[in-house]
Design a protein around this motif. Structure first.
Motif, PDB file in Angstrom:
ATOM      1  N   LEU A 344      14.121 -23.706 -28.570  1.00 34.03           N
ATOM      2  CA  LEU A 344      13.466 -23.923 -27.275  1.00 34.03           C
ATOM      3  C   LEU A 344      14.536 -23.923 -26.196  1.00 34.03           C
ATOM      4  O   LEU A 344      15.726 -24.022 -26.516  1.00 34.03           O
ATOM      5  CB  LEU A 344      12.656 -25.232 -27.276  1.00 34.03           C
ATOM      6  CG  LEU A 344      13.390 -26.572 -27.307  1.00 34.03           C
ATOM      7  CD1 LEU A 344      12.428 -27.685 -26.868  1.00 34.03           C
ATOM      8  CD2 LEU A 344      13.894 -26.891 -28.705  1.00 34.03           C
ATOM      9  N   PHE A 408       6.738 -26.439 -24.513  1.00 34.01           N
ATOM     10  CA  PHE A 408       8.011 -25.860 -24.067  1.00 34.01           C
ATOM     11  C   PHE A 408       8.132 -24.375 -24.408  1.00 34.01           C
ATOM     12  O   PHE A 408       9.185 -23.762 -24.182  1.00 34.01           O
ATOM     13  CB  PHE A 408       9.169 -26.635 -24.700  1.00 34.01           C
ATOM     14  CG  PHE A 408       9.146 -28.106 -24.373  1.00 34.01           C
ATOM     15  CD1 PHE A 408       9.370 -28.539 -23.066  1.00 34.01           C
ATOM     16  CD2 PHE A 408       8.886 -29.046 -25.355  1.00 34.01           C
ATOM     17  CE1 PHE A 408       9.346 -29.891 -22.755  1.00 34.01           C
ATOM     18  CE2 PHE A 408       8.858 -30.407 -25.053  1.00 34.01           C
ATOM     19  CZ  PHE A 408       9.085 -30.836 -23.747  1.00 34.01           C
ATOM     20  N   GLY A 409       7.087 -23.792 -24.955  1.00 32.57           N
ATOM     21  CA  GLY A 409       7.162 -22.378 -25.329  1.00 32.57           C
ATOM     22  C   GLY A 409       8.212 -22.119 -26.393  1.00 32.57           C
ATOM     23  O   GLY A 409       8.834 -21.067 -26.432  1.00 32.57           O
ATOM     24  N   GLY A 410       8.423 -23.108 -27.262  1.00 35.76           N
ATOM     25  CA  GLY A 410       9.454 -22.960 -28.284  1.00 35.76           C
ATOM     26  C   GLY A 410       9.013 -22.087 -29.440  1.00 35.76           C
ATOM     27  O   GLY A 410       7.864 -21.647 -29.505  1.00 35.76           O
ATOM     28  N   SER A 411       9.948 -21.861 -30.362  1.00 32.60           N
ATOM     29  CA  SER A 411       9.664 -21.038 -31.528  1.00 32.60           C
ATOM     30  C   SER A 411       9.716 -21.878 -32.794  1.00 32.60           C
ATOM     31  O   SER A 411      10.621 -22.691 -32.973  1.00 32.60           O
ATOM     32  CB  SER A 411      10.680 -19.905 -31.629  1.00 32.60           C
ATOM     33  OG  SER A 411      10.508 -19.233 -32.871  1.00 32.60           O
TER      34      SER A 411
END
Lengths: 457, 457
Positions: A344, A408-411
């Protein structure tokens, strides 16, 4: 299956094909000691033999799982009695190292550490490095786009691969053994196979980019009291030492304390700080580099960004420091442990970790969680201990760790991949349109869904 | 066409659609002053509008050519009366620069130089740099995987792209706006669109990786007498100055002499040498970096590797040196000139150039050829002058330049792409299996063949 095994024996030789009983003498993976299960295990000696094997499997609709070093973390190479294992263990040739073009051409079964050592012998560096260096293979590194500890400077495996040879599900050999840094002649097909975890083709040979070996190296373990200090110090080191920074590995305080409990690693810094960072630079001017490194450290100590620091004065001191970061033995003493690999934006990391720890703490009051990460890369690893010995809790842990990632638009995977373990969570990090396009690619390249089926997608 | 134009006007607004007469007031490209031809030119303001336009075109089977800065070198954006041009000239927003994560998020129509300047204002660096910086767009850079002068250190555009948003031929928006260095959540879809020259999708927004701005810079022009000295010096600089080297641009003697003829650029070094190299390092420790740079130079002068050198002592001196390398005005005085962009292993370069010059010399005794290149990247540019004013000679020139490439496994395009110009030669650098796989991708993503048709494949 028997006619297929017979056919494989006939064309590849009897010693190239192992049957179920022999296969069961192997462990399922580095992480899973239960006997490996498979209908057969084929050990080709060349790309041509891989092609032959895949063509025979295609004709019979036989599913194939490719095996490298079996040290992946996401169950990406799991098998059962229905699949054929294609092991690249006999494709271990380092074909060429070119010191002028700074490239290495290798077969996919070469173990990472062997390539590193072969490069070093020529005064060169293969900079992809990770804990599993002694077992993981270049083919596996490529198939999973392996990351590791030097990504901040040298990139993930994708950035090191100049060319590769892959075999498609139908046996077609796609040879793109480019050795140049630049090649814009049509679509860059190798990108399809890098990081697709064996689902689009089998990587059999690879050309990687090497670097000149560094002449100077400076390593330190530092203690800091806030996440702002951690990111501020990262920026300062990157500004002050330019491109020399090749590792900036952060351990949250609980992680450091867990790996330095009495009887484990000696704690070179007081165990009461909030953050610890293992950082390392590599350069070409020993005296000037050392002076610059010390200069940045002193300034950070003087203005209070860094609370305490220990600088390695020998290779053995350096190795000791790295063990604190790399040895997870202490973290696995009390099962179950759920390992995560998320990414992130750096600026959101502290908020994310705070949220995850709060969620886990509310769920399992007796549990705990260690956090460390390749922070310059936006990559965190979490070791979640529910504090209750029940492996079925994994899904609940996933809910907290991945759920907190969404804002958070993380992966859900920074470097480990998706495999089987994260398959159900792909939609957290990928939109419906992205997943649909992945499926389009899978259908186009492997219409019968025979290559590592039920992985990734 | 009229119903489509009406539909586009209705949904995007009248000012978003130009018709043939207005379009003809524009030049075809930077290289071609003839009036642009197209059925219509659409100027969307957002990804959603690009999607709408492509959906309408898809429904009507209308071919679409996407336009950025029109400074590509391989006729990759050529049009005729049958196609619709999709120009991203109104998508020029720099959406965000994140100084902690060191990323920039931009719309595809942003001009490269504007992004470079915006990064500099924040103490950061966007390191992709090339002669067309003032006109080329980030979208065009991504679509062509642009290279340029800093690839040796910072990679091509592909290595700078962390995320992107693309619209497929049917209007589907695939948004992969990843901001992390690491993201292994499934297939890395952005790779499909990077370098595919607008044939697989239209890139509308991009996230790129920035670097900390360098604090020190050292630049020199040096003269050498052999190609061995050129590669030996490259290796020495990379060993001695570590990761600081960011440009190592070689001019063969004839190139240097052509751009420094009396009346053109002043020659800072005697014009009689065999090779000239423009090299530059960037670092973070001005005093130490300068001393190391001078040290490596002095040693190379003392042992005769370098015959003569001029080191820039100010920004204006540096700019003067770079002009010798970047300004091609003198090379285009006598048309026709055929520009090439090939790559091959560095160790084979001198043999290749010798062979090409012999072939061209035998064909056109009055012709000449200048050679320069980003040699550390394995990339050469050739300017072939047949010495006869007949543009139909291009094919004969191609035969010599590409024909000589075959024995070395070189590429017909290092960084310019394939476009229309090199389409007929793709099979020199790519196998039948590779081209078949490219066609599979094209058919899967653009089954009606509407996106930049007749380019690349």
């Amino acid at each position: 299956m028997t006619p297929l095994i017979e056919a494989l024996r006939t064309v590849l030789g009897a010693d190239a094909v192992l049957e179920a009983a022999q296969i069961a003498t192997r462990a399922s993976s580095y992480w899973d000691p239960t006997p490996m299960r498979a209908a057969a295990l084929v050990r080709p000696r060349s790309t041509a033999e891989v092609s032959t094997a895949l063509r025979l499997c295609q004709e019979r609709g036989q599913a194939v799982v490719t095996h490298g070093g079996l040290t992946g973390c996401v169950e990406g190479a799991t098998t059962d009695e229905t699949v054929l294992v294609l092991s690249l263990e006999r494709m271990t040739r380092i074909e060429e190292i070119d010191p002028i073009g700074r490239t290495a051409t290798v077969e996919a079964g070469v173990v990472l550490q062997r390539l590193q050592e072969a490069a070093t012998e020529q005064g060169l560096l293969y900079p992809v490095d990770l804990g599993a260096r002694g077992s993981c293979t270049i083919g596996g590194n490529v198939a999973t786009n392996a990351g590791g500890i030097n990504v901040i400077r040298h990139g993930m495996t994708r950035q090191r691969v100049l060319g590769l040879e892959a075999v498609l599900a139908d046996g077609t050999i796609v040879s793109s053994m480019n050795r140049m840094l630049k090649n814009n002649a049509g679509y860059d097909l190798k990108q399809l196979f890098i990081g697709s975890e064996g689902t689009l083709g089998v990587v059999t040979r690879v050309v990687v980019r090497l670097e000149e070996a560094p002449i100077s190296r400076n390593s330190a373990l530092i203690a800091l009291e806030s996440f702002e200090a951690v990111t501020g110090m990262l920026k300062r080191v990157q500004r002050g030492l330019g491109a020399q920074l090749n590792a900036y590995e952060v351990m949250w305080g609980d992680h450091y304390r867990a790996v330095t409990v009495p009887g484990a690693h000696r704690a070179p810094l007081d165990r009461g700080h909030a953050f610890y960072v293992m950082l390392e630079t590599e350069g070409a001017q020993p005296e000037a580099d050392g002076a610059a490194f010390i200069g940045v450290m002193q300034q950070a100590l003087e203005d209070g960004t860094v609370i305490d620091a220990v600088i390695a004065k020998s290779d053995s001191e350096r190795a000791e420091l790295w063990k604190i970061r790399e040895d997870f033995t202490e973290l696995y003493r009390t099962p179950p442990v759920f390992l995560y690999d998320v990414s992130l934006p750096i600026r959101d990391m502290q908020a994310y970790v705070t949220d995850v720890l709060a969620r886990l703490g509310a769920r399992w009051p007796k549990g705990f969680c260690q956090v460390m990460g390749h922070i310059g890369d936006g990559n965190l690893h979490l070791f979640v201990h529910p504090g209750v010995d029940d492996p079925t809790l994994h899904a609940q842990s996933d809910e907290d760790v991945y759920g907190a990632l969404i804002p958070f638009g993380g992966s859900i995977s920074a470097e480990h991949g998706i495999g089987t373990e994260k398959r159900g969570y792909l939609s957290i990090s990928r939109s419906a349109e992205e997943i649909a396009l992945m499926r389009t690619l899978k259908r186009s390249l492997d219409p019968k869904n025979l290559l590592n089926p039920a992985k990734v997608l």
